[in-house]
Write a protein that holds these residues in place. Structure first.
Motif, PDB file in Angstrom:
ATOM      1  N   GLN A 100     -11.172  14.297 -13.892  1.00 29.43           N
ATOM      2  CA  GLN A 100     -10.651  15.438 -14.641  1.00 29.43           C
ATOM      3  C   GLN A 100     -11.641  15.998 -15.665  1.00 29.43           C
ATOM      4  O   GLN A 100     -11.386  17.025 -16.273  1.00 29.43           O
ATOM      5  N   TRP A 158     -13.067  23.090 -10.523  1.00 30.72           N
ATOM      6  CA  TRP A 158     -12.272  21.876 -10.550  1.00 30.72           C
ATOM      7  C   TRP A 158     -11.007  22.066  -9.712  1.00 30.72           C
ATOM      8  O   TRP A 158     -10.666  21.205  -8.902  1.00 30.72           O
ATOM      9  N   ALA A 159     -10.309  23.168  -9.911  1.00 27.47           N
ATOM     10  CA  ALA A 159      -9.055  23.418  -9.193  1.00 27.47           C
ATOM     11  C   ALA A 159      -9.282  23.476  -7.686  1.00 27.47           C
ATOM     12  O   ALA A 159      -8.457  22.984  -6.913  1.00 27.47           O
ATOM     13  N   TRP A 204     -11.748  15.526 -22.371  1.00 30.26           N
ATOM     14  CA  TRP A 204     -12.928  15.488 -21.498  1.00 30.26           C
ATOM     15  C   TRP A 204     -13.637  14.137 -21.625  1.00 30.26           C
ATOM     16  O   TRP A 204     -14.021  13.517 -20.632  1.00 30.26           O
ATOM     17  N   ALA A 235      -2.988  20.117 -11.430  1.00 25.87           N
ATOM     18  CA  ALA A 235      -3.638  20.025 -12.732  1.00 25.87           C
ATOM     19  C   ALA A 235      -2.809  19.149 -13.670  1.00 25.87           C
ATOM     20  O   ALA A 235      -1.579  19.215 -13.662  1.00 25.87           O
ATOM     21  N   VAL A 274     -13.270  25.613 -14.610  1.00 24.35           N
ATOM     22  CA  VAL A 274     -11.861  25.349 -14.309  1.00 24.35           C
ATOM     23  C   VAL A 274     -11.579  25.695 -12.845  1.00 24.35           C
ATOM     24  O   VAL A 274     -10.920  24.941 -12.132  1.00 24.35           O
ATOM     25  N   ALA A 284      -9.806  19.780  -6.551  1.00 21.96           N
ATOM     26  CA  ALA A 284      -8.848  18.761  -6.988  1.00 21.96           C
ATOM     27  C   ALA A 284      -7.927  18.345  -5.850  1.00 21.96           C
ATOM     28  O   ALA A 284      -7.448  19.178  -5.078  1.00 21.96           O
ATOM     29  N   LEU A 318     -12.602  19.689 -15.549  1.00 27.21           N
ATOM     30  CA  LEU A 318     -11.507  20.575 -15.959  1.00 27.21           C
ATOM     31  C   LEU A 318     -11.460  20.697 -17.477  1.00 27.21           C
ATOM     32  O   LEU A 318     -11.440  21.810 -18.025  1.00 27.21           O
ATOM     33  N   TRP A 319     -11.430  19.568 -18.172  1.00 30.73           N
ATOM     34  CA  TRP A 319     -11.336  19.593 -19.635  1.00 30.73           C
ATOM     35  C   TRP A 319     -12.571  20.242 -20.259  1.00 30.73           C
ATOM     36  O   TRP A 319     -12.459  20.955 -21.259  1.00 30.73           O
ATOM     37  N   THR A 371      -4.054  26.459 -14.046  1.00 27.74           N
ATOM     38  CA  THR A 371      -5.498  26.714 -13.966  1.00 27.74           C
ATOM     39  C   THR A 371      -5.785  28.153 -13.547  1.00 27.74           C
ATOM     40  O   THR A 371      -6.689  28.781 -14.094  1.00 27.74           O
TER      41      THR A 371
END
Length: 184
Positions: free
Chosen positions: A97, A136-137, A90, A144, A133, A140, A100-101, A150
């Motif tokens: 990203q 983010w997905a 992260w 991933a 998560v 994105a 996500l992290w 994810t």
């Protein structure tokens, strides 16, 4: 007269036996760092007790290496240490990203809390991580990193949050650890 040290509930005699110099633990750069050994769930143990090896902090890894190391730690029942790997990704990874992290780190901390008996905090962090998560997905532009699944992680975190609230403490973090990559 020596200043009083109220950082511990131990008596002065016990504190002196544990920390004879009465100083703070410091890293090589002089920053305060707790050097006490830790158990597999990241709880501090008494000085001198055997602990589990800590995941080194501040390591820059590829996305694949981060996923591999975190998966190994999760399978070993060490979600606290897996969260440190996610936190490194992260903080050192590409800006696009980071969410996500961060979400993955929150799911690992949620599992840590649930395994320690903090069912409310564990369920809350599992859901917060799953939400991160998932967000983010959804936004994105590319798959991933590191082969992460994810959708699988989100489903795992939400299902575990429900289970933790319904049944209570997770007895074995390794037994409920997620698979971070889809089965091939």
């Amino acid at each position: 007269m020596e200043p009083r040290d109220d950082r511990s509930a131990e008596s002065g005699e016990e504190r002196a036996a544990v920390r004879p110099d009465r100083g703070r633990d410091r890293d090589a750069e002089g920053r305060a760092r707790n050097a006490r050994p830790r158990d597999g769930l990241g709880r501090p143990l008494p000085y001198g007790a055997p602990g589990v090896p800590r995941a080194p902090e501040g390591v820059v890894r590829t996305a694949g290496a981060s996923v591999d190391e975190a998966q190994e730690l999760l399978r070993a029942g060490r979600p606290f240490h897996a969260h440190e790997v996610f936190e490194d990704a992260w903080k050192s990874g590409p800006a696009e990203q980071r969410a996500l992290w961060r979400g993955l780190a929150q799911t690992a901390v949620g599992l840590t809390h649930a395994a320690r008996g903090n069912t409310t905090g564990g369920a809350r962090l599992l859901r917060r991580g799953a939400d991160g998560v998932e967000r983010w997905a959804a936004s994105a532009a590319s798959p991933a990193p590191g082969g992460l699944d994810t959708g699988g992680v989100v489903a795992w975190a939400r299902a575990l949050a429900e289970r933790v609230e319904a049944e209570g403490q997770v007895a074995d973090a390794a037994a409920v650890a997620p698979e971070l990559r889809a089965e091939r």
